[in-house]
Scaffold this motif. Structure first.
Motif, PDB file in Angstrom:
ATOM      1  N   GLY A 130       0.786  -1.231   0.000  1.00 31.91           N
ATOM      2  CA  GLY A 130       0.000   0.000   0.000  1.00 31.91           C
ATOM      3  C   GLY A 130       0.811   1.271   0.000  1.00 31.91           C
ATOM      4  N   ILE A 131       2.148   1.168  -0.139  1.00 31.54           N
ATOM      5  CA  ILE A 131       2.993   2.348  -0.032  1.00 31.54           C
ATOM      6  C   ILE A 131       2.675   3.393  -1.099  1.00 31.54           C
ATOM      7  N   PHE A 132       2.486   2.958  -2.324  1.00 35.29           N
ATOM      8  CA  PHE A 132       2.265   3.902  -3.415  1.00 35.29           C
ATOM      9  C   PHE A 132       0.938   4.626  -3.239  1.00 35.29           C
ATOM     10  N   GLU A 137      -2.268   9.397  -1.809  1.00 39.76           N
ATOM     11  CA  GLU A 137      -3.303  10.029  -0.995  1.00 39.76           C
ATOM     12  C   GLU A 137      -2.752  11.178  -0.157  1.00 39.76           C
ATOM     13  N   ALA A 138      -1.443  11.183   0.073  1.00 38.05           N
ATOM     14  CA  ALA A 138      -0.812  12.283   0.808  1.00 38.05           C
ATOM     15  C   ALA A 138      -0.563  13.497  -0.096  1.00 38.05           C
ATOM     16  N   ILE A 142       0.838  15.586  -6.431  1.00 33.92           N
ATOM     17  CA  ILE A 142       0.283  16.891  -6.801  1.00 33.92           C
ATOM     18  C   ILE A 142       1.341  17.977  -6.622  1.00 33.92           C
ATOM     19  N   TYR A 143       2.005  17.948  -5.462  1.00 28.80           N
ATOM     20  CA  TYR A 143       3.078  18.923  -5.219  1.00 28.80           C
ATOM     21  C   TYR A 143       4.238  18.701  -6.186  1.00 28.80           C
ATOM     22  N   ASN A 144       4.502  17.441  -6.489  1.00 30.65           N
ATOM     23  CA  ASN A 144       5.607  17.120  -7.389  1.00 30.65           C
ATOM     24  C   ASN A 144       5.370  17.689  -8.790  1.00 30.65           C
ATOM     25  N   GLU A 145       4.109  17.768  -9.204  1.00 28.07           N
ATOM     26  CA  GLU A 145       3.802  18.351 -10.506  1.00 28.07           C
ATOM     27  C   GLU A 145       4.287  19.800 -10.578  1.00 28.07           C
ATOM     28  N   GLN A 210      -7.850  17.463  -9.459  1.00 28.41           N
ATOM     29  CA  GLN A 210      -6.507  16.907  -9.593  1.00 28.41           C
ATOM     30  C   GLN A 210      -6.493  15.394  -9.809  1.00 28.41           C
ATOM     31  N   HIS A 211      -7.609  14.731  -9.507  1.00 30.61           N
ATOM     32  CA  HIS A 211      -7.677  13.284  -9.717  1.00 30.61           C
ATOM     33  C   HIS A 211      -8.557  12.913 -10.925  1.00 30.61           C
ATOM     34  N   SER A 212      -8.920  13.922 -11.713  1.00 35.20           N
ATOM     35  CA  SER A 212      -9.815  13.687 -12.849  1.00 35.20           C
ATOM     36  C   SER A 212      -9.039  13.227 -14.082  1.00 35.20           C
TER      37      SER A 212
END
Length: 229
Positions: A130-132, A137-138, A142-145, A210-212
Motif C-alpha cells: 500500500g505504499i504507493f 493520498e498524501a 500533486i506537489y511534485n507536478e 486533480q484526480h480527474s
C-alpha cells in the motif's frame, strides 16, 4: 468506443510515435551525436510520459512481465534536462559550452528515481503493497507536478536565452540561421506548453479536479500534438 477511449488511443500513439522517432534519430543522426543523444533523452522521456499515463488510464497493470504501477523511471525530471543539454550542444565548437556544475541538473532525476525505485521494490515484492497509494493520498504527486514543471520551465527559459545570445555566431549562414530560428520557435512553444501545464495544475487543485482523468487528458493530448509536430 467512447470519446475518452479514443483520446487515450491518440495519447498512446503519440508516445509510440515518439519512441519511433527516438529509434530513427539514434540510427540516422551521425553529425553532432552528443546533441542528439540529449534530444533523444528529451523525446523518449516526453513519449514515456504519454505512454505510461495512457496505459494507466486504460487500466493496463503490466507491460509483459514488468509491473507498471510506480515504475521507477524519473521521466518528468528528464524532459527539461534533456532539452536543455540538447540546445547547449547545438554548437559543438563553442568553448566552455557546458560547465561541470550544469551536470548537477541531473540530481533531481536521480533522487526522484531512487525514491520511486524504493517504492517500486517494496510494493511489488509484497513488503508494503500500500505504499504507493499512501504516497498518492498524501498528495505528494500533486506537489511534485508543480516542482518538476517549475524546474523544466527554468531550464527552458535558460535555453531560450542561450539560443538568442548565440544567434550572432551564425551570421552569414542563412540555412543554419533558419534552422536556428525554427528551433527557437520550437522552444517557445514548449515554454508556452509548460506554462499552460502549470496553470492547468493550479486550476485542478483549486477546483478539486486533480484526480480527474478527463481533465488531465488535456495535457496528454497537447503532449501528443507537440510530439507529432
Amino acid at each position: 468506443m467512447d470519446r475518452v477511449q479514443l483520446l487515450l488511443l491518440i495519447v498512446l500513439f503519440g508516445g509510440i510515435q515518439g519512441f519511433t522517432l527516438c529509434i530513427y534519430f539514434f540510427t540516422k543522426r551521425k553529425e553532432n551525436q552528443r546533441a542528439f543523444r540529449n534530444y533523444i533523452l528529451f523525446l523518449f522521456s516526453l513519449s514515456f510520459f504519454n505512454f505510461v499515463y495512457a496505459l494507466h488510464y486504460m487500466e493496463v497493470k503490466a507491460f509483459g512481465f514488468v509491473p507498471l504501477p510506480a515504475f521507477p523511471f524519473p521521466y518528468k525530471y528528464l524532459i527539461g534536462v534533456g532539452f536543455y543539454f540538447y540546445l547547449k550542444r547545438l554548437i559543438p565548437k563553442l568553448k566552455e559550452n557546458i560547465s561541470k556544475f550544469e551536470y548537477l541538473l541531473f540530481v533531481p532525476a536521480l533522487v526522484y528515481g531512487f525514491l520511486r525505485l524504493y517504492w517500486y521494490i517494496i510494493m511489488h515484492t509484497g513488503k508494503d503493497p500500500g505504499i504507493f497509494r499512501r504516497v498518492y493520498e498524501a498528495n505528494f504527486f500533486i506537489y511534485n507536478e508543480f516542482v518538476f514543471l517549475t524546474f523544466n520551465l527554468v531550464l527552458l527559459l535558460l535555453g531560450v536565452k542561450f539560443l538568442k545570445n548565440n544567434r550572432p555566431l551564425l551570421k552569414g549562414f542563412k540555412t543554419t540561421m533558419r534552422k536556428w530560428d525554427w528551433i527557437l520557435r520550437f522552444t517557445y512553444v514548449f515554454v508556452v506548453l509548460t506554462l499552460f501545464n502549470l496553470l492547468h495544475q493550479a486550476i485542478a487543485v483549486a477546483s478539486g479536479l486533480q484526480h480527474s482523468k478527463a481533465y488531465y487528458l488535456i495535457i496528454l493530448i497537447l503532449n501528443s500534438l507537440y510530439i507529432y509536430w
